[in-house]
Enzyme design. Structure first.
Site, short mmCIF file in Angstrom:
data_model
loop_
_atom_site.label_atom_id
_atom_site.label_comp_id
_atom_site.label_asym_id
_atom_site.label_seq_id
_atom_site.Cartn_x
_atom_site.Cartn_y
_atom_site.Cartn_z
N HIS A 188 70.60 -39.88 16.80
CA HIS A 188 71.28 -40.25 17.87
C HIS A 188 72.15 -38.79 17.14
CE1 HIS A 188 74.82 -42.23 19.35
NE2 HIS A 188 75.58 -41.57 18.65
N ASP A 229 67.11 -44.09 18.43
CA ASP A 229 68.21 -43.40 18.75
C ASP A 229 68.52 -44.54 17.48
OD1 ASP A 229 71.38 -44.65 19.00
OD2 ASP A 229 71.26 -42.32 20.33
N SER A 283 78.56 -40.03 22.92
CA SER A 283 78.22 -41.49 22.42
C SER A 283 80.09 -42.07 22.41
CB SER A 283 78.26 -40.98 20.42
OG SER A 283 78.36 -41.63 19.77
#
Ligand SMILES: *[C@@H]1O[C@H](CO)[C@@H](O)[C@H](O)[C@H]1NC(C)=O
Ligand SMILES: *[C@@H]1O[C@H](CO)[C@@H](O)[C@H](O)[C@H]1NC(C)=O
Length: 454
Positions: free
Chosen positions: A386, A354, A208
């Site tokens: 996610h 996600d 991320s």
């Protein structure tokens, strides 16, 4: 489950409910008050990656009570890097050396700090007794230490750059890439201090916000750090975020909405026009919330803006369509940047569902990379969110990195696979010791919420 893990999980759970009051702790000093973090006046006279200063961390690196990994040494190094506008600056590298280290193998691990505040930097958050609750809420970084630990368990030296630089410029993604590359340069020049071989093989890993730094490092490497060609043996990153604008429209009015405010405030640190835009256009009743983001970390940011309509906290919604703002987003979005070099293999993992960055953006990014000649092993995970994939995908990413570090040639063709769960992949069971697998499962089972990592 071992006590260290319990503590980590407890911190994570606590930080969700933590009161928004400043932590009063004596040690270690906050980066904002610690002169070690200061950028020297003559910074432009240093070469990118040059070591300016170093010390042992003021407090021991925490979460390493989990044996069998023991840390042999740790350092903080202040080094020269370059900001988003091309100006010289400096930031901190944390160096972790395991017992029985293989000094020929170096992993640069980029954490998902996701907050525009230097007091959330990993160099601080990884220390024992750094403030984990309250406004700081750095428990996520501490949990990521578990993944760094899995790398230490391989005998690799692990470095973690403060890739947001000295002001916490979250989403200034060129800075993040430069800081990652210069952290590697600093590590390779630190032999007399750390023992790291000057010609160590280097892997990159991040999820991320950490994937942004890792991916931008690969994109910028050929031009900015050409001497690292061949030294970088592979980059693994997941939860990719190819397009900032699409993230904003996806996460508004969701539990991840706080990332919008954090990102805008982070970009304002590098772009005066963004700072002026926020001053002029955030509605008066929300100014305090936007300012609060300057002084807290990721978890409290999420709590503060939980499910909020952040897009409409701005009086002129056209700000989101302003050509300069859109250009800032584009300049910091992977989608509009060149592909990473052909000789640097990538392992990319992404949740099909996600909820922070739509998978279609990553599908398109990987298609473009492959068309440009970059070799990507791309795994799409059907079962994860996610946050969940940050842990579920980690063992398979580590297995891929182990092969690269051991000199096993990566595939020379791109591949895409959609799996039910990366955690069920056979590679996962082969690389992780049981205690770390148990720890990951414990974290996944903990009450840590869907956006545990941002
Ligand atoms: C940083 O770079 C910009 C653009 O090149 C320049 O206008 C600015 O003065 C620089 N700032 C500093 C502090 O050097
Ligand atoms: C975006 O990047 C281009 C190319 O580097 C640069 O010329 C332009 O000034 C940047 N835009 C903004 C708003 O910083």
């Amino acid at each position: 489950m071992r006590p260290g893990i319990l503590v980590t999980v407890a911190f994570a759970a606590l930080s969700w409910a933590a009161p928004v009051t400043e932590e009063k702790r004596a040690t270690p000093p906050l980066p904002s008050t610690d002169s070690f973090y200061s950028v020297p006046d003559n910074i432009a006279s240093y070469a990118p990656g040059a070591i300016i200063n170093h010390r042992a961390p003021p407090s021991p690196i925490s979460a390493f009570g989990i044996d069998p990994v023991n840390i042999a040494a740790s350092w903080q190094i202040l080094y020269r890097t370059t900001d988003n506008l091309g100006n010289a600056t400096a930031t901190i590298l944390t160096v972790l050396v395991p017992v029985n280290a293989d000094f020929d193998k170096l992993l640069s691990y980029q954490v998902a700090e996701d907050a525009p505040n230097i007091n959330c930097a990993p160099s601080y958050a990884l220390q024992l007794e750094s403030a984990t609750g309250g406004t700081l809420g750095t428990a996520l970084t501490q949990a990521e230490l578990l993944l760094a630990e899995a790398a230490l368990y391989q005998g690799w030296v692990v470095v973690l750059p403060d890739h947001e630089g000295p002001n916490g410029a979250y989403l200034a993604n060129r800075l993040a890439g430069y800081a990652t590359l210069d952290g590697i340069r600093a590590a390779l020049q630190s032999t007399s201090l750390t023992g790291i071989s000057i010609d160590a093989k280097v892997g990159l890993w991040g999820y991320s916000g950490g994937a942004l730094a890792s991916a931008w490092a690969t994109v910028l490497q050929p031009e900015y750090a050409p001497e690292l060609t061949g030294t970088l043996v592979g980059a693994a990153f997941g939860g990719t975020v190819p397009n900032i604008y699409n993230v904003i429209t996806t996460i508004n009015k969701t539990p991840s909405a706080g990332i919008i405010a954090a990102g805008m405030v982070g970009l304002a640190k590098q772009y005066p026009v963004m700072a002026t835009g926020l001053e002029d256009h955030v509605l008066p009743e929300y100014q305090a919330d936007f300012e609060a983001v300057l002084n807290q970390c990721f978890v409290p940011d999420l709590s503060l803006f939980n499910n909020a309509d952040v897009i409409n906290m701005i009086d002129n919604p056209n700000l989101w369509n302003d050509p300069v703002v859109l250009e800032i987003f584009a300049n910091n979005s992977l989608e509009y940047a060149p592909a990473p070099p052909a000789g640097l293999p990538l392992f990319v993992y992404k949740a099909v569902k996600d909820e922070v960055s739509p998978i279609a953006d990553t599908d398109d990014l990987i298609t473009a990379y492959c068309a440009a000649g970059t070799t990507v092993e791309y795994i799409r995970d059907q079962s994860s969110t996610h946050g969940g994939l940050s842990l579920i995908g980690a063992p398979m990413a580590l297995a891929w990195l182990i092969d690269r570090m051991n000199g096993k040639a990566a595939s020379t063709v791109c591949s895409t696979a959609t799996k039910y769960s990366m955690l069920l992949d056979i590679a996962t069971l082969e690389v992780l010791p049981t205690f770390l697998l148990d720890a990951l499962k414990a974290l996944l089972g903990g009450e840590v919420g869907p956006t545990f990592f941002g």
